[in-house]
Design a protein around this motif. Structure first.
Motif, PDB file in Angstrom:
ATOM      1  N   VAL A 254       0.830  -1.209   0.000  1.00  0.00           N
ATOM      2  CA  VAL A 254       0.000   0.000   0.000  1.00  0.00           C
ATOM      3  C   VAL A 254       0.866   1.263   0.000  1.00  0.00           C
ATOM      4  CG1 VAL A 254      -1.922  -1.157   1.134  1.00  0.00           C
ATOM      5  CG2 VAL A 254      -0.170  -0.015   2.533  1.00  0.00           C
ATOM      6  N   PRO A 255       0.301   2.393  -0.474  1.00  0.00           N
ATOM      7  CA  PRO A 255       1.050   3.658  -0.533  1.00  0.00           C
ATOM      8  C   PRO A 255       1.074   4.381   0.815  1.00  0.00           C
ATOM      9  CG  PRO A 255      -1.122   3.977  -1.460  1.00  0.00           C
ATOM     10  CD  PRO A 255      -1.025   2.513  -1.128  1.00  0.00           C
ATOM     11  N   HIS A 256       1.758   3.773   1.758  1.00  0.00           N
ATOM     12  CA  HIS A 256       1.903   4.353   3.095  1.00  0.00           C
ATOM     13  C   HIS A 256       3.313   4.062   3.581  1.00  0.00           C
ATOM     14  CE1 HIS A 256       1.098   3.840   7.671  1.00  0.00           C
ATOM     15  NE2 HIS A 256       1.562   5.054   7.416  1.00  0.00           N
ATOM     16  N   PHE A 257       4.030   5.111   3.947  1.00  0.00           N
ATOM     17  CA  PHE A 257       5.408   4.967   4.395  1.00  0.00           C
ATOM     18  C   PHE A 257       5.596   5.727   5.701  1.00  0.00           C
ATOM     19  CE2 PHE A 257       5.282   4.663  -0.162  1.00  0.00           C
ATOM     20  CZ  PHE A 257       6.060   3.549  -0.432  1.00  0.00           C
ATOM     21  N   HIS A 258       6.291   5.083   6.638  1.00  0.00           N
ATOM     22  CA  HIS A 258       6.677   5.779   7.866  1.00  0.00           C
ATOM     23  C   HIS A 258       8.195   5.878   7.841  1.00  0.00           C
ATOM     24  CE1 HIS A 258       5.570   7.270  11.871  1.00  0.00           C
ATOM     25  NE2 HIS A 258       6.821   6.963  12.146  1.00  0.00           N
ATOM     26  N   VAL A 259       8.701   7.108   7.744  1.00  0.00           N
ATOM     27  CA  VAL A 259      10.124   7.324   7.501  1.00  0.00           C
ATOM     28  C   VAL A 259      10.703   8.201   8.612  1.00  0.00           C
ATOM     29  CG1 VAL A 259      11.838   7.992   5.783  1.00  0.00           C
ATOM     30  CG2 VAL A 259       9.547   7.332   5.034  1.00  0.00           C
ATOM     31  N   PRO A 260      11.511   7.652   9.517  1.00  0.00           N
ATOM     32  CA  PRO A 260      12.074   8.452  10.608  1.00  0.00           C
ATOM     33  C   PRO A 260      12.939   9.597  10.090  1.00  0.00           C
ATOM     34  CG  PRO A 260      12.375   6.106  11.012  1.00  0.00           C
ATOM     35  CD  PRO A 260      11.918   6.240   9.593  1.00  0.00           C
ATOM     36  N   LEU A 261      12.731  10.774  10.647  1.00  0.00           N
ATOM     37  CA  LEU A 261      13.565  11.938  10.353  1.00  0.00           C
ATOM     38  C   LEU A 261      14.452  12.248  11.551  1.00  0.00           C
ATOM     39  CD1 LEU A 261      14.382  14.534   8.774  1.00  0.00           C
ATOM     40  CD2 LEU A 261      12.395  15.652   9.825  1.00  0.00           C
ATOM     41  N   GLN A 262      13.846  12.369  12.718  1.00  0.00           N
ATOM     42  CA  GLN A 262      14.454  12.679  14.016  1.00  0.00           C
ATOM     43  C   GLN A 262      14.852  14.145  14.158  1.00  0.00           C
ATOM     44  OE1 GLN A 262      13.356  10.458  15.406  1.00  0.00           O
ATOM     45  NE2 GLN A 262      14.032   8.416  14.866  1.00  0.00           N
ATOM     46  N   SER A 263      15.416  14.759  13.128  1.00  0.00           N
ATOM     47  CA  SER A 263      15.689  16.197  13.171  1.00  0.00           C
ATOM     48  C   SER A 263      15.775  16.741  11.752  1.00  0.00           C
ATOM     49  CB  SER A 263      17.002  16.498  13.906  1.00  0.00           C
ATOM     50  OG  SER A 263      17.274  17.894  13.863  1.00  0.00           O
ATOM     51  N   GLY A 264      15.289  17.963  11.585  1.00  0.00           N
ATOM     52  CA  GLY A 264      15.393  18.641  10.298  1.00  0.00           C
ATOM     53  C   GLY A 264      16.602  19.550  10.225  1.00  0.00           C
ATOM     54  N   SER A 265      17.485  19.467  11.223  1.00  0.00           N
ATOM     55  CA  SER A 265      18.721  20.240  11.245  1.00  0.00           C
ATOM     56  C   SER A 265      19.892  19.322  10.957  1.00  0.00           C
ATOM     57  CB  SER A 265      18.911  20.898  12.618  1.00  0.00           C
ATOM     58  OG  SER A 265      20.266  21.244  12.829  1.00  0.00           O
ATOM     59  N   ASN A 266      20.694  19.645   9.975  1.00  0.00           N
ATOM     60  CA  ASN A 266      21.854  18.810   9.659  1.00  0.00           C
ATOM     61  C   ASN A 266      22.850  18.757  10.818  1.00  0.00           C
ATOM     62  OD1 ASN A 266      21.056  17.925   7.150  1.00  0.00           O
ATOM     63  ND2 ASN A 266      22.141  19.535   6.023  1.00  0.00           N
ATOM     64  N   ALA A 290       6.021  12.056  -6.016  1.00  0.00           N
ATOM     65  CA  ALA A 290       6.040  12.064  -7.483  1.00  0.00           C
ATOM     66  C   ALA A 290       5.464  10.768  -8.034  1.00  0.00           C
ATOM     67  CB  ALA A 290       7.466  12.276  -7.987  1.00  0.00           C
ATOM     68  N   LEU A 291       5.763   9.655  -7.388  1.00  0.00           N
ATOM     69  CA  LEU A 291       5.285   8.354  -7.846  1.00  0.00           C
ATOM     70  C   LEU A 291       3.865   8.061  -7.375  1.00  0.00           C
ATOM     71  CD1 LEU A 291       8.490   6.206  -7.173  1.00  0.00           C
ATOM     72  CD2 LEU A 291       7.583   6.844  -9.412  1.00  0.00           C
ATOM     73  N   MET A 292       3.560   8.474  -6.144  1.00  0.00           N
ATOM     74  CA  MET A 292       2.270   8.167  -5.510  1.00  0.00           C
ATOM     75  C   MET A 292       1.730   9.429  -4.849  1.00  0.00           C
ATOM     76  SD  MET A 292       3.588   4.558  -3.816  1.00  0.00           S
ATOM     77  CE  MET A 292       5.309   5.101  -3.793  1.00  0.00           C
ATOM     78  N   PRO A 293       1.080  10.311  -5.596  1.00  0.00           N
ATOM     79  CA  PRO A 293       0.659  11.615  -5.058  1.00  0.00           C
ATOM     80  C   PRO A 293      -0.230  11.526  -3.824  1.00  0.00           C
ATOM     81  CG  PRO A 293       0.465  11.573  -7.447  1.00  0.00           C
ATOM     82  CD  PRO A 293       0.773  10.167  -7.028  1.00  0.00           C
ATOM     83  N   ASP A 294      -0.996  10.448  -3.678  1.00  0.00           N
ATOM     84  CA  ASP A 294      -1.889  10.310  -2.522  1.00  0.00           C
ATOM     85  C   ASP A 294      -1.287   9.477  -1.407  1.00  0.00           C
ATOM     86  OD1 ASP A 294      -4.253  11.789  -3.399  1.00  0.00           O
ATOM     87  OD2 ASP A 294      -4.435  10.250  -4.947  1.00  0.00           O
ATOM     88  N   ALA A 295      -0.005   9.180  -1.484  1.00  0.00           N
ATOM     89  CA  ALA A 295       0.636   8.384  -0.438  1.00  0.00           C
ATOM     90  C   ALA A 295       0.618   9.120   0.892  1.00  0.00           C
ATOM     91  CB  ALA A 295       2.077   8.059  -0.823  1.00  0.00           C
ATOM     92  N   CYS A 296       0.468   8.347   1.950  1.00  0.00           N
ATOM     93  CA  CYS A 296       0.573   8.882   3.313  1.00  0.00           C
ATOM     94  C   CYS A 296       2.010   8.702   3.782  1.00  0.00           C
ATOM     95  CB  CYS A 296      -0.389   8.119   4.235  1.00  0.00           C
ATOM     96  SG  CYS A 296      -0.321   8.630   5.954  1.00  0.00           S
ATOM     97  N   ILE A 297       2.579   9.760   4.364  1.00  0.00           N
ATOM     98  CA  ILE A 297       3.952   9.711   4.852  1.00  0.00           C
ATOM     99  C   ILE A 297       3.974  10.130   6.311  1.00  0.00           C
ATOM    100  CG2 ILE A 297       6.324  10.502   4.555  1.00  0.00           C
ATOM    101  CD1 ILE A 297       5.618  11.198   1.649  1.00  0.00           C
ATOM    102  N   GLY A 298       4.353   9.203   7.187  1.00  0.00           N
ATOM    103  CA  GLY A 298       4.510   9.502   8.606  1.00  0.00           C
ATOM    104  C   GLY A 298       5.967   9.764   8.927  1.00  0.00           C
ATOM    105  N   VAL A 299       6.197  10.546   9.980  1.00  0.00           N
ATOM    106  CA  VAL A 299       7.549  10.996  10.324  1.00  0.00           C
ATOM    107  C   VAL A 299       7.792  10.835  11.825  1.00  0.00           C
ATOM    108  CG1 VAL A 299       9.177  12.928  10.242  1.00  0.00           C
ATOM    109  CG2 VAL A 299       7.361  12.762   8.523  1.00  0.00           C
ATOM    110  N   ASP A 300       8.909  10.219  12.205  1.00  0.00           N
ATOM    111  CA  ASP A 300       9.373  10.245  13.598  1.00  0.00           C
ATOM    112  C   ASP A 300      10.286  11.451  13.767  1.00  0.00           C
ATOM    113  OD1 ASP A 300       8.076   7.928  14.307  1.00  0.00           O
ATOM    114  OD2 ASP A 300       9.834   6.639  14.085  1.00  0.00           O
ATOM    115  N   VAL A 301      10.105  12.178  14.874  1.00  0.00           N
ATOM    116  CA  VAL A 301      10.975  13.322  15.140  1.00  0.00           C
ATOM    117  C   VAL A 301      11.216  13.426  16.645  1.00  0.00           C
ATOM    118  CG1 VAL A 301       9.019  14.925  15.154  1.00  0.00           C
ATOM    119  CG2 VAL A 301      11.315  15.795  14.764  1.00  0.00           C
ATOM    120  N   ILE A 302      12.454  13.723  17.019  1.00  0.00           N
ATOM    121  CA  ILE A 302      12.841  13.857  18.422  1.00  0.00           C
ATOM    122  C   ILE A 302      13.086  15.330  18.729  1.00  0.00           C
ATOM    123  CG2 ILE A 302      14.620  13.314  20.141  1.00  0.00           C
ATOM    124  CD1 ILE A 302      15.129  10.708  18.582  1.00  0.00           C
TER     125      ILE A 302
END
Length: 439
Positions: A254-266, A290-302
């Motif tokens: 399914v078009p659902h991805f959970h992708v950990p980020l943890q911080s948006g600061s390099n 671009a591939l799946m415009p309706d995909a759900c994307i979850g993010v882990d952030v600390i």
């Protein structure tokens, strides 16, 4: 016949392992009951992600003692591996088993005879000795199952104790995972969620990489009897174009991805010892959309990691605000023994951590609302669940929109094509009436 009850703290991986351990008890003649049904044995599977592990464990032990003062209490899981002696000192605990021993409960504890107070039995090998892989999957919910495909982690992130609690990265084989998926399909489960500590690192057996996660995904897509596969969480540096392009045209993923980020600061990502920078993360999100415009994307952030100044936190906030992601899982940094983060300065005051967490929780609600609104009017396929609340049942679309519809027993564990119509006061999406489903 002795009665046994289980309580699980933490992640999907823990739930899959608890479920497998519970089935091993039933195979040996034990009767599984609910925690409040006066069990003879209490098995508590613990987590170590936050500083509240100790408090949660103690609270559940006290509740077990209240339910049955003569009940046998065994503690397993990540917290048990990290701090066995600390747990053994908790009043009411009879046994503590670490990562290598938790799948041998019935063998090691032999009848579950209570120990004299203050004499808890401890079985805890060094984490370097934890080399075996134990296949697991949950069967707590007949609509979907959490299937473990990988365990352990070789990533030395500054804030994380998981390598200390679960050991090095290791995996099942593709052949074994396929067999497990086929067994699950025979139980009328409609959806499988792939889980592990670092599932993108799948393929290591006996310390050698033999297979790839991309090949596992392709093989699972051919398994008959399962309608959906969902990838629970995958590191951005391991989410390859090959995987994304395959999922785009997949029969079952399914078009659902959970992708950990943890911080948006390099800078903070560097302090965390993460294996990517924000530019790569942005590229992965843009590739998904671009591939799946309706995909759900979850993010882990600390929030509040040592060294995260207010300016660096605002970098993360602005980065997330601009990204087309769908929701955030926000974690407030907590100090963990034996981690490198303890050496990093400055330490962020607890009040600032709480304020940053609040800001990101609000942003998450806005992101989720915007994503749900973007889906209104669409025709989607929903897997309906058994839970009922105020005359309504709930379910998930393929792209992880939580929906509600008037209760109809014929819809339980069924996938129906519906139209998403409006957002209810509780934040869920209402769909057309069951008799008006489109297919």
């Amino acid at each position: 016949m002795k009665k046994v009850a289980f309580y699980t703290l933490g992640c999907k991986l823990n739930f899959s392992e608890t479920s497998t351990i519970s089935r091993s008890f039933e195979e040996k003649g034990y009767q599984r009951v609910e925690f409040n049904q006066d069990p003879d044995i209490f098995i508590i599977n613990t987590c170590s992600v936050t500083e509240n592990a100790d408090k949660k464990c103690r609270k559940i032990v006290r509740e077990a003692q209240r339910i049955n003062p003569d009940g046998y209490v065994a503690i397993i899981g990540c917290y048990a591996q990290l701090k066995p002696q600390e747990i053994a000192g908790i009043d009411g605990v009879d046994a503590v088993l670490g990562a290598a021993e938790k799948f041998r409960l019935t063998e090691l504890l032999d009848g579950f005879v209570k120990e004299p107070s203050g004499n808890a039995r401890v079985y805890n090998s060094s984490i370097e000795e934890v080399l075996d892989y134990h296949a697991s999957y949950s069967l707590n919910d007949r609509t979907r199952t959490f299937l473990k495909v990988q365990d352990g982690c070789d990533y030395p992130c500054s804030y994380c104790t998981i390598p200390l609690a679960r050991g090095s990265s290791r995996s099942d084989t593709i052949g074994n995972v396929i067999k497990a998926a086929q067994d699950i399909a025979a139980r009328d489960v409609r959806e499988i969620v792939l889980t592990g500590v670092n599932i993108g690192d799948f393929g290591i057996q006996n310390g050698i990489r033999n297979e790839r996660f991309a090949d596992l995904v392709k093989a699972l897509d051919e398994v008959e009897g399962i309608d959906r596969f969902r990838i629970s969480s995958i590191e951005p540096n391991l989410l390859t174009d090959e995987i994304l392009e395959f999922v785009t045209d997949s029969k079952r993923f399914v078009p659902h991805f959970h992708v950990p980020l943890q911080s948006g600061s390099n800078k903070v990502l560097g302090l965390m010892k993460r294996r990517y920078r924000r530019e790569l993360y942005k590229d992965r999100v843009e590739k998904i959309k671009a591939l799946m415009p309706d995909a759900c994307i979850g993010v882990d952030v600390i929030v509040g990691h040592p060294g995260e100044t207010q300016e660096l936190f605002l970098e993360t906030y602005a980065f997330l605000q601009e990204l087309p992601v769908s929701y955030l899982h926000v974690f407030t940094y907590s100090e963990r023994a034996n981690t490198n983060a303890l050496e990093i300065k400055p330490v962020v005051p607890a009040s600032q951590r709480a304020e940053r967490s609040k800001m990101l929780h609000i942003l998450s609600e806005k992101k989720k609302r915007a994503f749900y609104e973007s889906q209104l009017g669409r025709v989607s396929r929903v897997l309906f669940e058994e839970e009922i609340e105020d005359g309504y049942m709930q379910g998930w679309t393929e792209n992880y929109v939580r929906v509600m519809a008037k209760y109809d027993p014929l819809l339980i564990n069924e996938i129906k094509t519906v139209q998403l119509s409006s957002i209810a006061e509780n934040g869920l999406v209402e769909v057309t009436e069951p008799e008006m489903v489109l297919g």
